[in-house]
Design an enzyme around this catalytic site. Structure first.
Site, PDB file in Angstrom:
ATOM      1  N   LYS A  67      57.421 -10.881 -28.844  1.00 28.13           N
ATOM      2  CA  LYS A  67      56.258 -11.102 -28.000  1.00 28.13           C
ATOM      3  C   LYS A  67      55.399  -9.995 -27.757  1.00 28.13           C
ATOM      4  O   LYS A  67      54.270 -10.031 -27.877  1.00 28.13           O
ATOM      5  CB  LYS A  67      56.835 -11.739 -26.600  1.00 28.13           C
ATOM      6  CG  LYS A  67      57.627 -12.952 -26.439  1.00 28.13           C
ATOM      7  CD  LYS A  67      58.215 -13.295 -25.057  1.00 28.13           C
ATOM      8  CE  LYS A  67      59.003 -12.413 -24.522  1.00 28.13           C
ATOM      9  NZ  LYS A  67      60.333 -12.398 -25.183  1.00 28.13           N
ATOM     10  N   ARG A  80      58.819 -17.167 -16.523  1.00 26.01           N
ATOM     11  CA  ARG A  80      60.035 -17.283 -17.339  1.00 26.01           C
ATOM     12  C   ARG A  80      61.050 -18.289 -16.455  1.00 26.01           C
ATOM     13  O   ARG A  80      62.148 -18.574 -16.816  1.00 26.01           O
ATOM     14  CB  ARG A  80      60.685 -15.909 -17.027  1.00 26.01           C
ATOM     15  CG  ARG A  80      60.726 -15.099 -18.499  1.00 26.01           C
ATOM     16  CD  ARG A  80      61.308 -13.616 -17.915  1.00 26.01           C
ATOM     17  NE  ARG A  80      62.290 -13.018 -18.899  1.00 26.01           N
ATOM     18  CZ  ARG A  80      61.681 -12.261 -19.681  1.00 26.01           C
ATOM     19  NH1 ARG A  80      60.449 -11.713 -19.416  1.00 26.01           N
ATOM     20  NH2 ARG A  80      62.248 -11.582 -20.504  1.00 26.01           N
ATOM     21  N   ARG A 108      65.846  -1.888 -32.314  1.00 31.46           N
ATOM     22  CA  ARG A 108      64.518  -1.405 -31.523  1.00 31.46           C
ATOM     23  C   ARG A 108      64.471  -0.245 -30.993  1.00 31.46           C
ATOM     24  O   ARG A 108      65.459   0.311 -30.264  1.00 31.46           O
ATOM     25  CB  ARG A 108      64.160  -2.509 -30.522  1.00 31.46           C
ATOM     26  CG  ARG A 108      62.777  -1.926 -29.661  1.00 31.46           C
ATOM     27  CD  ARG A 108      62.577  -3.224 -28.886  1.00 31.46           C
ATOM     28  NE  ARG A 108      63.584  -3.730 -28.077  1.00 31.46           N
ATOM     29  CZ  ARG A 108      63.344  -4.952 -27.350  1.00 31.46           C
ATOM     30  NH1 ARG A 108      62.138  -5.562 -27.189  1.00 31.46           N
ATOM     31  NH2 ARG A 108      64.303  -5.139 -26.330  1.00 31.46           N
ATOM     32  N   ARG A 118      70.940 -11.732 -21.547  1.00 25.08           N
ATOM     33  CA  ARG A 118      69.400 -11.865 -21.661  1.00 25.08           C
ATOM     34  C   ARG A 118      69.184 -13.428 -22.289  1.00 25.08           C
ATOM     35  O   ARG A 118      68.243 -14.072 -21.903  1.00 25.08           O
ATOM     36  CB  ARG A 118      68.585 -10.753 -22.079  1.00 25.08           C
ATOM     37  CG  ARG A 118      68.677  -9.558 -21.365  1.00 25.08           C
ATOM     38  CD  ARG A 118      68.137  -8.360 -22.186  1.00 25.08           C
ATOM     39  NE  ARG A 118      67.106  -8.442 -22.503  1.00 25.08           N
ATOM     40  CZ  ARG A 118      66.498  -7.455 -23.549  1.00 25.08           C
ATOM     41  NH1 ARG A 118      67.379  -6.636 -24.122  1.00 25.08           N
ATOM     42  NH2 ARG A 118      65.348  -7.837 -24.067  1.00 25.08           N
ATOM     43  N   ARG A 162      65.687   4.313 -26.462  1.00 19.02           N
ATOM     44  CA  ARG A 162      66.164   3.045 -26.589  1.00 19.02           C
ATOM     45  C   ARG A 162      66.190   2.471 -25.052  1.00 19.02           C
ATOM     46  O   ARG A 162      66.642   3.229 -24.358  1.00 19.02           O
ATOM     47  CB  ARG A 162      67.208   3.007 -27.556  1.00 19.02           C
ATOM     48  CG  ARG A 162      67.283   3.233 -29.090  1.00 19.02           C
ATOM     49  CD  ARG A 162      68.354   3.202 -29.892  1.00 19.02           C
ATOM     50  NE  ARG A 162      68.101   3.912 -31.135  1.00 19.02           N
ATOM     51  CZ  ARG A 162      67.842   2.952 -32.212  1.00 19.02           C
ATOM     52  NH1 ARG A 162      67.857   1.754 -32.315  1.00 19.02           N
ATOM     53  NH2 ARG A 162      67.588   3.772 -33.363  1.00 19.02           N
TER      54      ARG A 162
END
Ligand code: AP5
Length: 216
Positions: free
Chosen positions: A13, A88, A127, A172, A160
């Site tokens: 996203k 959400r 990531r 999550r 991070r």
């Protein structure tokens, strides 16, 4: 043009919102980034949400609705925006409908980035981002052009996210499937949902989104 990018943690996203922002001059509204900035600043909001985010749960609806309502009211959003991370929950989606209706605005599309759970874990664990300007990278899929140096600002420090630890990622994902995935039928029923194959490479996903928008 007002858009929502919808998908699980790590679906891309933020990556695609950034690309859309650059291409189309839209404002990117990332609720995750807003909350992380609040935590970093030590504000009251930041103190309230810090432990919720660290556990992988969702921040209460009313907090998020107020945050987005204030942001959408800013003059820069008049040129169009991309919601990245909001809504959400069904409660947030209903509040967004009411907000847009009150301003005479419409939703031009909700783009679902569909990605398998196994791929998400790999994306999230690889990531990292520039500690200075926030530009995003990945150990395998998006390395800086020159190793150890940010493409955007030249900084050499990277960071991070706290909630990218494996045990938090599981929470999550669970929150996504239980609380956010019900938004897919919600928007499908309204005729605005378009799904793209988020398993494809970043450029290909970008191309699929442009195709969807050309037909919107
Ligand atoms: P938030 O920051 O919104 O996190 P998220 O939804 O979990 O999404 P991510 O930012 O992890 O992933 P992304 O989909 O943006 O993927 P990205 O582009 O980075 O929210 C964090 C927390 O804040 C929540 O857990 C919650 O506590 C709270 N919160 C936020 N909004 C809320 C709300 N509305 N209500 C309640 N609570 C809220 O990509 C991931 C990696 O993959 C990157 O390294 C990227 O380079 C790579 N990548 C991207 N696309 C591809 C591709 N196509 N192929 C290969 N690699 C790719």
């Amino acid at each position: 043009m007002n858009l929502i990018l919808l998908g699980p943690p790590g679906a891309g996203k933020g990556t695609q919102a950034q690309l859309l922002k650059d291409r189309r001059g839209l404002v990117q509204l990332s609720t995750g980034d807003m909350l992380r900035a609040a935590v970093a600043s030590g504000s009251e909001l930041g103190k309230t949400v810090k432990s919720i985010m660290a556990s992988g749960g969702l921040v209460p609806d009313e907090t998020m609705i107020n945050l987005i309502a204030d942001r959408i009211a800013q003059p820069d959003c008049a040129k169009g925006f991309i919601l990245d991370g909001f809504p959400r929950t069904t409660r947030q989606a209903e509040a967004l409908d009411a907000m847009l209706a009150a301003k005479g605005l419409k939703l031009d599309g909700v783009i679902e980035l569909k990605v398998d759970d196994a791929a998400l874990v790999e994306r999230i664990s690889g990531r990292y981002s520039c500690a200075k300007c926030g530009a995003g990278y990945h150990d395998s899929y998006k390395k800086p052009k020159k190793a150890g140096i940010c493409d955007s600002c030249g900084a050499e420090q990277f960071t991070r996210r706290e909630d990218d630890k494996a045990e938090v990622v599981a929470s999550r994902l669970e929150a996504y499937h239980r609380q956010t995935a019900p938004l897919l039928p919600y928007y499908k029923a309204r005729g605005v949902l378009r799904t793209v194959d988020g398993m494809a490479g970043i450029d290909e996903v970008q191309g699929q989104i442009e195709k969807v928008l050309a037909g919107a």
